[in-house]
Motif scaffolding. Structure first.
Motif, mmCIF file in Angstrom:
data_model
loop_
_atom_site.group_PDB
_atom_site.id
_atom_site.type_symbol
_atom_site.label_atom_id
_atom_site.label_comp_id
_atom_site.label_asym_id
_atom_site.label_seq_id
_atom_site.Cartn_x
_atom_site.Cartn_y
_atom_site.Cartn_z
ATOM 1 N N MET A 1 41.688 30.301 38.752
ATOM 2 C CA MET A 1 43.130 30.441 38.587
ATOM 3 C C MET A 1 43.353 31.785 37.893
ATOM 4 S SD MET A 1 44.487 26.662 37.592
ATOM 5 C CE MET A 1 43.490 26.465 36.139
ATOM 6 N N HIS B 1 46.332 35.222 37.228
ATOM 7 C CA HIS B 1 47.654 35.824 37.399
ATOM 8 C C HIS B 1 47.659 37.229 36.822
ATOM 9 C CE1 HIS B 1 48.353 34.520 33.244
ATOM 10 N NE2 HIS B 1 47.985 33.344 33.629
ATOM 11 N N ARG C 1 52.756 37.173 37.886
ATOM 12 C CA ARG C 1 52.658 36.397 39.122
ATOM 13 C C ARG C 1 51.249 35.829 39.299
ATOM 14 N NH1 ARG C 1 54.691 39.924 43.615
ATOM 15 N NH2 ARG C 1 56.605 39.513 42.499
ATOM 16 N N SER C 2 51.172 34.560 39.711
ATOM 17 C CA SER C 2 49.856 33.945 39.935
ATOM 18 C C SER C 2 49.303 34.351 41.300
ATOM 19 C CB SER C 2 49.935 32.425 39.831
ATOM 20 O OG SER C 2 50.774 31.913 40.832
ATOM 21 N N HIS C 3 47.978 34.268 41.430
ATOM 22 C CA HIS C 3 47.286 34.669 42.662
ATOM 23 C C HIS C 3 46.512 33.490 43.224
ATOM 24 C CE1 HIS C 3 47.775 39.023 42.196
ATOM 25 N NE2 HIS C 3 47.640 38.811 40.909
ATOM 26 N N GLY C 4 46.348 33.515 44.505
ATOM 27 C CA GLY C 4 45.438 32.583 45.156
ATOM 28 C C GLY C 4 44.029 33.136 45.074
ATOM 29 N N ILE D 1 44.026 22.477 45.871
ATOM 30 C CA ILE D 1 44.379 23.762 46.466
ATOM 31 C C ILE D 1 45.495 23.551 47.487
ATOM 32 C CG2 ILE D 1 42.151 24.880 46.071
ATOM 33 C CD1 ILE D 1 41.395 24.216 48.957
ATOM 34 N N SER D 2 46.338 24.561 47.643
ATOM 35 C CA SER D 2 47.416 24.469 48.627
ATOM 36 C C SER D 2 47.453 25.754 49.450
ATOM 37 C CB SER D 2 48.754 24.231 47.930
ATOM 38 O OG SER D 2 49.041 25.264 47.035
ATOM 39 N N TYR E 1 42.944 30.318 49.770
ATOM 40 C CA TYR E 1 44.004 29.413 49.321
ATOM 41 C C TYR E 1 45.066 30.189 48.557
ATOM 42 C CZ TYR E 1 41.484 29.489 44.866
ATOM 43 O OH TYR E 1 40.848 29.891 43.715
ATOM 44 N N GLU E 2 46.290 29.632 48.542
ATOM 45 C CA GLU E 2 47.411 30.299 47.893
ATOM 46 C C GLU E 2 47.567 29.909 46.430
ATOM 47 O OE1 GLU E 2 50.693 29.301 50.419
ATOM 48 O OE2 GLU E 2 50.060 30.716 51.971
ATOM 49 N N GLN E 3 47.213 28.674 46.104
ATOM 50 C CA GLN E 3 47.401 28.204 44.738
ATOM 51 C C GLN E 3 46.382 27.120 44.423
ATOM 52 O OE1 GLN E 3 51.378 26.833 44.039
ATOM 53 N NE2 GLN E 3 51.077 26.600 41.854
ATOM 54 N N GLU F 1 45.475 24.091 41.292
ATOM 55 C CA GLU F 1 45.836 23.376 40.081
ATOM 56 C C GLU F 1 44.711 22.413 39.740
ATOM 57 O OE1 GLU F 1 49.622 21.475 40.480
ATOM 58 O OE2 GLU F 1 50.556 23.282 41.263
#
Length: 147
Positions: free
Chosen positions: A34, A36, A58-61, A112-113, A141-143, A145
């Protein structure tokens, strides 16, 4: 038996769950991250000192690398074909990497999304090699958690 807060988790086994289908034979996972951007804000304080403050941006994948023994299961190939032939709506999926404890119970999930397969590589084929053949899937992956 659940791990106490101070017990270290052993990487006993891993699984990949995509659209409700669980593949438990994953032998190696790399790239769970994870991240950003860092935003630097330069300002003067009320007493006139110059300071630089750092804020999360901004967060990164990222990219996951999944390694498993080569089996008759062709799920990885089908998923990759959807992306290769431009059917990105079909290829883009959500899921989770699951870490299992010694008893086979889920210990932690990394959800992951917006994930789709970037490449699939089959390990070296050598006649007479006693090692296990592997396949390596790289997933973008884009995100992510943690659950």
């Amino acid at each position: 038996m659940a791990l106490a807060d101070y017990d270290a988790a052993l990487g006993h086994s891993f699984g990949l769950e995509i659209d409700g289908i669980v593949i438990k034979q994953i032998s190696e996972v790399r790239g769970l991250k994870m991240e950003h951007d860092v935003i630097e804000v330069r300002q003067h304080t009320a007493d006139g000192r110059y300071v630089v403050r750092k804020l999360p941006g901004r967060s990164h994948g990222g990219e996951l690398t999944l390694v498993r023994p080569l089996t008759a299961d062709n799920g990885f190939e089908k998923w990759l074909q959807a992306a290769r032939f431009g059917r990105i709506g079909e290829a883009r999926r959500g899921g989770a990497v699951i870490v299992y404890d010694q008893e086979g119970s889920p210990l932690k999930r990394y959800r992951i999304s917006g994930a789709w397969p970037r490449s699939l590589e089959i390990g070296a084929l050598r006649a007479g090699d006693p090692g296990v053949l592997t396949e390596t899937l790289i997933v973008t992956y884009e995100q992510m958690e943690v659950e």
